[in-house]
Scaffold this active site. Structure first.
Site, PDB file in Angstrom:
ATOM      1  N   GLY A  61     -12.132   4.464 -11.442  1.00  0.00           N
ATOM      2  CA  GLY A  61     -13.221   5.410 -11.211  1.00  0.00           C
ATOM      3  C   GLY A  61     -14.489   4.688 -10.812  1.00  0.00           C
ATOM      4  O   GLY A  61     -14.641   3.489 -11.064  1.00  0.00           O
ATOM      5  N   CYS A  88      -8.192  -0.569 -13.989  1.00  0.00           N
ATOM      6  CA  CYS A  88      -9.575  -0.795 -13.557  1.00  0.00           C
ATOM      7  C   CYS A  88     -10.560  -0.124 -14.530  1.00  0.00           C
ATOM      8  O   CYS A  88     -10.762  -0.593 -15.629  1.00  0.00           O
ATOM      9  CB  CYS A  88      -9.771  -0.321 -12.119  1.00  0.00           C
ATOM     10  SG  CYS A  88     -11.258  -1.011 -11.336  1.00  0.00           S
ATOM     11  N   TYR A  89     -11.172   1.013 -14.142  1.00  0.00           N
ATOM     12  CA  TYR A  89     -12.064   1.716 -15.070  1.00  0.00           C
ATOM     13  C   TYR A  89     -11.326   2.041 -16.362  1.00  0.00           C
ATOM     14  O   TYR A  89     -11.919   2.031 -17.441  1.00  0.00           O
ATOM     15  CB  TYR A  89     -12.578   3.002 -14.419  1.00  0.00           C
ATOM     16  CG  TYR A  89     -13.513   3.815 -15.304  1.00  0.00           C
ATOM     17  CD1 TYR A  89     -14.891   3.641 -15.225  1.00  0.00           C
ATOM     18  CD2 TYR A  89     -13.018   4.751 -16.208  1.00  0.00           C
ATOM     19  CE1 TYR A  89     -15.743   4.383 -16.031  1.00  0.00           C
ATOM     20  CE2 TYR A  89     -13.855   5.489 -17.020  1.00  0.00           C
ATOM     21  CZ  TYR A  89     -15.226   5.300 -16.930  1.00  0.00           C
ATOM     22  OH  TYR A  89     -16.070   6.025 -17.734  1.00  0.00           O
ATOM     23  N   HIS A 174      -5.572  -2.886  -9.084  1.00  0.00           N
ATOM     24  CA  HIS A 174      -4.936  -1.610  -8.745  1.00  0.00           C
ATOM     25  C   HIS A 174      -3.478  -1.824  -8.352  1.00  0.00           C
ATOM     26  O   HIS A 174      -3.182  -2.164  -7.199  1.00  0.00           O
ATOM     27  CB  HIS A 174      -5.689  -0.921  -7.602  1.00  0.00           C
ATOM     28  CG  HIS A 174      -7.017  -0.367  -8.009  1.00  0.00           C
ATOM     29  ND1 HIS A 174      -7.160   0.892  -8.536  1.00  0.00           N
ATOM     30  CD2 HIS A 174      -8.257  -0.923  -7.988  1.00  0.00           C
ATOM     31  CE1 HIS A 174      -8.441   1.110  -8.817  1.00  0.00           C
ATOM     32  NE2 HIS A 174      -9.119   0.022  -8.495  1.00  0.00           N
ATOM     33  N   GLU A 176      -1.303   0.397  -7.834  1.00  0.00           N
ATOM     34  CA  GLU A 176      -0.791   1.507  -7.029  1.00  0.00           C
ATOM     35  C   GLU A 176      -0.946   1.298  -5.525  1.00  0.00           C
ATOM     36  O   GLU A 176      -0.295   1.994  -4.726  1.00  0.00           O
ATOM     37  CB  GLU A 176      -1.473   2.826  -7.441  1.00  0.00           C
ATOM     38  CG  GLU A 176      -2.953   2.936  -7.091  1.00  0.00           C
ATOM     39  CD  GLU A 176      -3.888   2.361  -8.147  1.00  0.00           C
ATOM     40  OE1 GLU A 176      -5.058   2.772  -8.191  1.00  0.00           O
ATOM     41  OE2 GLU A 176      -3.444   1.486  -8.929  1.00  0.00           O
ATOM     42  N   ASP A 232       5.246  23.057   5.399  1.00  0.00           N
ATOM     43  CA  ASP A 232       4.913  23.549   4.056  1.00  0.00           C
ATOM     44  C   ASP A 232       5.309  25.016   3.858  1.00  0.00           C
ATOM     45  O   ASP A 232       6.025  25.361   2.911  1.00  0.00           O
ATOM     46  CB  ASP A 232       3.415  23.376   3.777  1.00  0.00           C
ATOM     47  CG  ASP A 232       2.964  21.938   3.910  1.00  0.00           C
ATOM     48  OD1 ASP A 232       3.826  21.045   3.828  1.00  0.00           O
ATOM     49  OD2 ASP A 232       1.757  21.703   4.112  1.00  0.00           O
ATOM     50  N   LYS A 381       3.347  15.702   0.398  1.00  0.00           N
ATOM     51  CA  LYS A 381       3.910  16.040   1.704  1.00  0.00           C
ATOM     52  C   LYS A 381       5.270  15.383   1.935  1.00  0.00           C
ATOM     53  O   LYS A 381       6.208  16.035   2.412  1.00  0.00           O
ATOM     54  CB  LYS A 381       2.932  15.594   2.798  1.00  0.00           C
ATOM     55  CG  LYS A 381       3.287  16.080   4.191  1.00  0.00           C
ATOM     56  CD  LYS A 381       2.958  17.541   4.329  1.00  0.00           C
ATOM     57  CE  LYS A 381       2.794  17.968   5.747  1.00  0.00           C
ATOM     58  NZ  LYS A 381       2.298  19.335   5.882  1.00  0.00           N
TER      59      LYS A 381
END
Length: 525
Positions: A61, A88-89, A174, A176, A232, A381
């Site tokens: 964040g 992180c945060y 991070h 991710e 979608d 998606k």
């Protein structure tokens, strides 16, 4: 917070502290078939626990934990004997609320860094001693809470801490993002080994549980769906139709700014290949009349959105009347809402300011009194495409590139007229055709033509011309949030340019857009 669509009890909860990468954490975890859900960090503890999580991840964040207005998560989440991973945060939140001290760093770390793993533990199991990671922080944990040890470091800062007795781990980088090469292994260690989450989040499982849930929701009722022809709404419609059959009616509206022949192609596909009950409404002239003389892009979007709602309302009322006369009543509205929309609307930053009014008909009149079915609201998606493939849907729908709700109106800069729509439809058809021939259609996120309000002098057949300019846009992206312009092969660009100038009357010049997002946007308007 709506948790009714969760289809598995093996859940990893991600508390969002406002990081630009939070959605990416969820997507990475989904990649090894573990269900993950992102909720605001301000979510009350009892609602977090009601999700029956196997583990909790605290996202990064932009705030500092010592700020007065720092995101107000409940520190009791660290006392539930659930595995916790701070990122992180999230690391700083753990240190700050368990008695450590977080201070501004002497040197901000942003970008690539090499981390040395100091102590073998469950989180780092199987990773090399030195790993390449992505950093983005301006604070550091100067003093660790009691019971915590330093588990990793860079050349100038702490990079990881842990208290395995308390079942809490944290990293300052991070995992991710793709730049952290062993990030997936680290997340897998946490979710599968530490949390014991079951990898049962599969398309087959999703389809089965969703069909069962929708069938139970609707009962003997009827539903309507606003169909756009995109992936979608099409996947949402097929899922619901599998649950309730012909008690679903799809409304497909020609807004006058669809691609060439799309109004007829979509009807044919939806009826003949997917077996859907489709009511097709050719309202092209109605939309184009409203757009006459309008050049401001936001006004175009609002006109198209409002008119779509009006057309949909008119058609829905006809269906209501027909159902009532037969003793039945339509009670449900199907929408193709995706998980990023859900996250944005409940983010720590507050609700999203952008409404995709053509694809999301949530603005329909209240007097319809329709209850929502959003079968895709747990999906990203790429997951929607996987579901569509497992449903046996045609590749030309599943692999279709994103198309804006306002259609070609936001790819026609300036006034939208029937003549200009026809010109762009022809140019766009050539772009799509050549991109497909080159085997690039599935490799780029979007590729399309834009008609500019610019004319220039040209020479064709030894005669002077004064005609329109067309821009070609092709971008590479993972989720549309950021994008890089695609370096299309010169031969492909040459062929596209030659065909457009030769075949499309009214265009004599073609240019290529090499702007990334940011600073630009994918669409021109």
């Amino acid at each position: 917070m709506d948790t009714s669509t969760s289809t598995t009890s093996s859940t990893i909860v991600i508390l969002d502290f406002g990081s630009q990468y939070t959605q990416l954490i969820a997507r990475r975890i989904r990649e090894f078939n573990v269900f993950s859900v992102v909720i605001p960090c301000t979510t009350p503890l009892e609602k977090i626990l009601a999700l029956d999580p196997r583990g909790i991840i605290l996202s990064g964040g932009p705030s500092s934990v010592y700020d007065a207005d720092a995101p107000a998560a409940d520190p009791a989440i660290l006392e539930q004997n659930l595995p916790v991973l701070g990122i992180c945060y999230g690391l700083q939140f753990i240190a700050h609320h368990l008695g450590g001290k977080v201070v501004p760093s002497d040197r901000r770390e942003y970008g690539h860094a090499e981390v040395e793993i100091l102590a073998e533990n469950q989180l780092f199991r199987g990773l090399p001693q030195n790993i390449d990671v992505w950093m983005s922080h301006g604070d550091e944990a100067q003093t660790l809470p009691e019971g915590f040890t330093r588990t990793a470091q860079t050349s100038n800062a702490l990079a990881g801490i842990a208290n395995e007795d308390a079942r809490i781990w944290a990293v300052q980088f991070h995992p991710e993002v793709a730049h952290t090469r062993q990030g997936m292994e680290l997340l897998k260690n946490f979710c599968l080994d530490i949390c014991g989450a079951e990898p049962n989040w599969t398309p087959e499982h999703f389809i089965q549980t969703t069909v069962e849930r929708v069938r139970a929701q609707v009962g003997n009722g009827h539903a309507i769906c606003g169909l756009s022809g995109g992936v979608d709404s099409s996947v949402a419609a097929v899922l619901v139709a599998r649950a309730i059959g012909d008690r679903l009616t799809c409304i497909f509206v020609n807004n006058g700014v669809l691609r060439k022949d799309e109004f007829y192609k979509v009807q044919k596909t939806m009826r003949e290949q997917l077996g859907l009950n489709v009511v097709a409404v050719d309202a092209a002239q109605r939309f184009l009349d409203k757009l006459a003389g309008i050049t401001d892009p936001e006004r175009k979007r609002k006109i198209i959105g409002n008119e779509f709602i009006a057309v949909f309302d008119d058609e829905a009322k006809k269906i209501f009347e027909a159902e009532k006369s037969s003793g039945e009543e339509v009670a449900w509205l199907v929408q193709g809402t995706l998980y990023p929309d859900v996250i944005e609307s409940s983010s720590v930053h507050g609700p999203s300011h952008t409404i995709k009014s053509h694809h999301n008909v949530g603005g329909l009149p209240e007097d319809m009194k329709l209850k929502l079915i959003e079968p895709l609201r747990d999906l990203f998606k790429d997951e929607v495409r996987r579901i569509g493939r497992d449903l046996g849907m045609p590749a030309d729908i599943i692999d279709r590139q994103p198309f804006p709700g306002p259609g070609l109106a936001v790819r026609i800069l300036g006034e939208v007229t029937p003549e200009r729509v026809a010109i762009l439809q022809e140019a766009d058809e050539i772009v799509v055709d050549e991109i497909k021939k080159a085997g690039l259609y599935k490799k780029v996120w979007q590729s399309f033509a834009v008609l500019l309000p610019v004319k220039s002098v040209g020479v064709m057949g030894d005669q002077r011309t004064y005609a329109n300019t067309c821009a070609i846009r092709a971008v590479e992206s993972e989720d549309g949030m950021t994008a890089d312009w695609a370096p299309l092969p010169y031969e492909v660009l040459r062929t596209i340019s030659s065909r457009i100038v030769s075949e499309v009357r009214g265009i004599n010049r073609v240019v290529y857009d090499i702007t990334s997002k940011p600073p630009g946007t994918i669409e021109w308007e």
